[in-house]
Enzyme design. Structure first.
Site, short mmCIF file in Angstrom:
data_model
loop_
_atom_site.label_atom_id
_atom_site.label_comp_id
_atom_site.label_asym_id
_atom_site.label_seq_id
_atom_site.Cartn_x
_atom_site.Cartn_y
_atom_site.Cartn_z
CD GLU A 1 -25.53 7.01 1.42
OE1 GLU A 1 -26.02 7.12 0.30
OE2 GLU A 1 -25.34 5.93 2.01
N GLY B 1 -12.39 9.97 -1.11
CA GLY B 1 -13.70 10.15 -0.46
C GLY B 1 -14.67 10.69 -1.48
C1 LIG Z 1 -20.15 7.60 9.80
C2 LIG Z 1 -19.76 7.40 8.37
C3 LIG Z 1 -20.26 6.33 7.66
C4 LIG Z 1 -19.87 6.11 6.34
N1 LIG Z 1 -20.32 5.00 5.68
C5 LIG Z 1 -19.77 4.70 4.47
C6 LIG Z 1 -20.04 3.44 3.84
O1 LIG Z 1 -20.78 2.60 4.37
N2 LIG Z 1 -19.43 3.17 2.66
C7 LIG Z 1 -18.58 4.05 2.05
O2 LIG Z 1 -18.06 3.73 0.98
N3 LIG Z 1 -18.32 5.25 2.61
C8 LIG Z 1 -18.87 5.59 3.80
N4 LIG Z 1 -18.58 6.79 4.41
C9 LIG Z 1 -17.67 7.71 3.74
C10 LIG Z 1 -18.32 9.00 3.27
O3 LIG Z 1 -19.13 8.75 2.17
C11 LIG Z 1 -17.20 10.02 3.00
O4 LIG Z 1 -16.71 10.43 4.26
C12 LIG Z 1 -17.66 11.19 2.18
O5 LIG Z 1 -17.95 10.79 0.88
C13 LIG Z 1 -16.63 12.32 2.13
O6 LIG Z 1 -15.36 11.84 1.81
P1 LIG Z 1 -14.11 12.28 2.71
O7 LIG Z 1 -14.49 12.05 4.13
O8 LIG Z 1 -12.89 11.63 2.21
O9 LIG Z 1 -13.99 13.86 2.52
P2 LIG Z 1 -13.23 14.63 1.31
O10 LIG Z 1 -13.69 14.12 0.01
O11 LIG Z 1 -11.78 14.63 1.59
O12 LIG Z 1 -13.78 16.09 1.50
C14 LIG Z 1 -13.28 17.02 2.48
C15 LIG Z 1 -13.99 18.36 2.26
O13 LIG Z 1 -13.68 18.86 0.96
C16 LIG Z 1 -14.88 19.10 0.24
N5 LIG Z 1 -14.66 18.83 -1.20
C17 LIG Z 1 -14.10 17.74 -1.77
N6 LIG Z 1 -14.11 17.85 -3.11
C18 LIG Z 1 -14.71 19.04 -3.39
C19 LIG Z 1 -15.07 19.72 -4.60
N7 LIG Z 1 -14.82 19.20 -5.80
N8 LIG Z 1 -15.67 20.90 -4.49
C20 LIG Z 1 -15.96 21.45 -3.29
N9 LIG Z 1 -15.67 20.86 -2.12
C21 LIG Z 1 -15.07 19.66 -2.18
C22 LIG Z 1 -15.90 18.16 0.84
O14 LIG Z 1 -17.22 18.57 0.59
C23 LIG Z 1 -15.53 18.22 2.32
O15 LIG Z 1 -16.07 19.37 2.89
C24 LIG Z 1 -18.99 7.03 5.71
C25 LIG Z 1 -18.51 8.13 6.43
C26 LIG Z 1 -18.84 8.31 7.75
C27 LIG Z 1 -18.24 9.45 8.51
#
Ligand SMILES: Cc1cc2nc3c(=O)[nH]c(=O)nc-3n(C[C@H](O)[C@H](O)[C@H](O)COP(=O)(O)OP(=O)(O)OC[C@H]3O[C@@H](n4cnc5c(N)ncnc54)[C@H](O)[C@@H]3O)c2cc1C
Length: 399
Positions: A379, A130
């Site tokens: 994003e 993510g």
């Molecule tokens: C409704 C919706 C639409 C979306 N649309 C798209 C799309 O069209 N295309 C696409 O590619 N993606 C899309 N996404 C994905 C979205 O971009 C990701 O959900 C987002 O980037 C976060 O990734 P993750 O959910 O895996 O969370 P994770 O990366 O697992 O993060 C979990 C938590 O850990 C924190 N964290 C992670 N790394 C760190 C760090 N280094 N330091 C501090 N905190 C950290 C994060 O901030 C978060 O609080 C969408 C998501 C949703 C929910």
């Protein structure tokens, strides 16, 4: 600081659509949790969904037209707004990575025409990648015999995923090189081996379709590699030699698109502020309007202040992107971060001001609060935005 006539005309026109078409339909599509085709059709018929709309907005050299329009659309309804904007994510990827020929070929196919509407999607995120996009598992392997790329992997949380006509998929060409070994591929309409996985039921922006995209031996012609094979091979060779690649260019592109996301959050916050201000002036308790209590009036003062501050950050970053100023302090991230967190805070306060009436679905503020939360997640999460700003201002590789 004043808007010019073109910008005001655009703002009023989009506001009219938001007020007359989106607002009355918002509750229904939130409940249905389906792609709102009639709204997209209406937007396409008057030119709000389509290539010309985006091209005109980008033609404004001040950078303000796009964020003005997006604030109004999200003021109308964030879920419907996202249903209209999902395509632009794929288009932006083609714009930033494609050759001029690829842009000419694919971008019109992303929008279609008002009579034959098409959608696009942009797939980066995966179940195990993510925030950390360097760990993508989706692989792209070149088949020299057929001049095709073969894609395998699963993308998740993809807006318009599986229902889009054109998908832009980011895949790893050389996993050892992390994000520098990745490339973007157009998967055209009718390609075999791409399908929708699970469709997600969400907390907010429920009129926008979000689903998994599964790629199983999905073969696309060689010309679907955005930027072309020569450019990719040059980049990979530079990275293998330990030289800088275009990773920084990709970061700059993200910074430039963040104010557009902030503008949407701003629209939701403004909707909630306006609604709760009106309510506070009307609602009588203890023989007076609730706004006559400092406890309520100060909330509204803070809400307005945060909204205006967010708008200034959004406009500044959008102007910087359009005039190609370098984002030396993560100004793009600041705009998205502040506007997203403002939307969450302001919509929560709006519920508080409405009391029980704010908690039930007959008023839109509970929906606005649910919608606002995604702006601190997609994003780039709020934490990732803070990381970018902190690294930019310090020069330190903060973990
Ligand atoms: C409704 C919706 C639409 C979306 N649309 C798209 C799309 O069209 N295309 C696409 O590619 N993606 C899309 N996404 C994905 C979205 O971009 C990701 O959900 C987002 O980037 C976060 O990734 P993750 O959910 O895996 O969370 P994770 O990366 O697992 O993060 C979990 C938590 O850990 C924190 N964290 C992670 N790394 C760190 C760090 N280094 N330091 C501090 N905190 C950290 C994060 O901030 C978060 O609080 C969408 C998501 C949703 C929910």
């Amino acid at each position: 600081m004043e808007l010019n006539e073109d910008q005001r005309t655009l703002q009023e026109w989009v506001h009219g659509f938001a007020q007359n078409v989106m607002r009355p339909a918002a509750h229904e599509w939130d409940e249905r949790e389906e792609t709102p085709w009639p709204i997209i059709e209406e937007a396409a018929a008057i030119g709000i969904y389509g290539l010309d709309f985006m091209a005109n907005a980008f033609a404004d050299k001040t950078g303000l037209s796009l964020v003005l329009a997006l604030e109004e659309l999200a003021w109308g309804d964030a879920g419907l707004c996202m249903a209209l904007l999902g395509t632009s994510l794929g288009v932006a990827a083609i714009m930033s990575n494609g050759t001029p020929e690829q842009q000419m070929e694919w971008i019109p196919q992303c929008y279609g025409t008002p009579e034959d509407i098409k959608l696009a999607a942009f797939g980066v995120s995966e179940p195990d990648a993510g925030s950390d996009v360097s760990s993508l598992r989706t692989r792209a392997i070149y088949d020299e015999v057929t001049d095709e790329w073969v894609l395998n992997g699963t993308k998740t949380w993809i807006t318009n995923g599986g229902i889009a006509n054109v998908h832009v998929i980011v895949a790893s060409v050389d996993p050892e090189l992390g994000s520098r070994g990745q490339a973007s591929f157009v998967v055209p309409e009718g390609t075999k081996g791409i399908r929708m996985g699970q469709k997600f039921k969400k907390m907010g922006i429920r009129a926008s379709h979000t689903a998994e995209v599964v790629l199983e031996d999905c073969r696309v012609p060689g010309r679907c590699l955005l930027g072309g094979k020569d450019k990719l091979e040059e980049k990979l060779a530079r990275v293998r030699e330990g030289k800088k690649a275009s990773g920084q260019a990709a970061m700059a592109t993200f910074e430039a698109t963040r104010p557009s996301v902030g503008a949407q959050a701003l629209g939701i916050a403004r909707a909630a502020y306006e609604y709760s201000l009106d309510y506070a002036k009307e609602r009588q308790q203890f023989g007076r309007a609730i706004i006559e209590n400092q406890g309520i009036a100060f909330k509204l003062a803070d809400m307005k202040m945060h909204i205006d501050a967010a708008r200034l950050l959004v406009w500044r970053a959008s102007w910087m992107a359009a005039t190609r100023k370098p984002f030396l302090n993560g100004e793009g991230s600041m705009s998205k971060l502040y506007a997203g967190e403002t939307a969450v805070k302001v919509t929560e306060e709006a519920i508080q001001i409405l009391g029980g009436y704010g908690y039930v679905r007959e008023n839109p503020v509970e929906r606005w609060h649910r919608d606002s939360k995604i702006y601190t997640i997609f994003e780039g999460t709020s934490e990732i935005q803070r990381l970018i700003i902190a690294r930019a201002i310090s020069g330190v590789h903060i973990r």
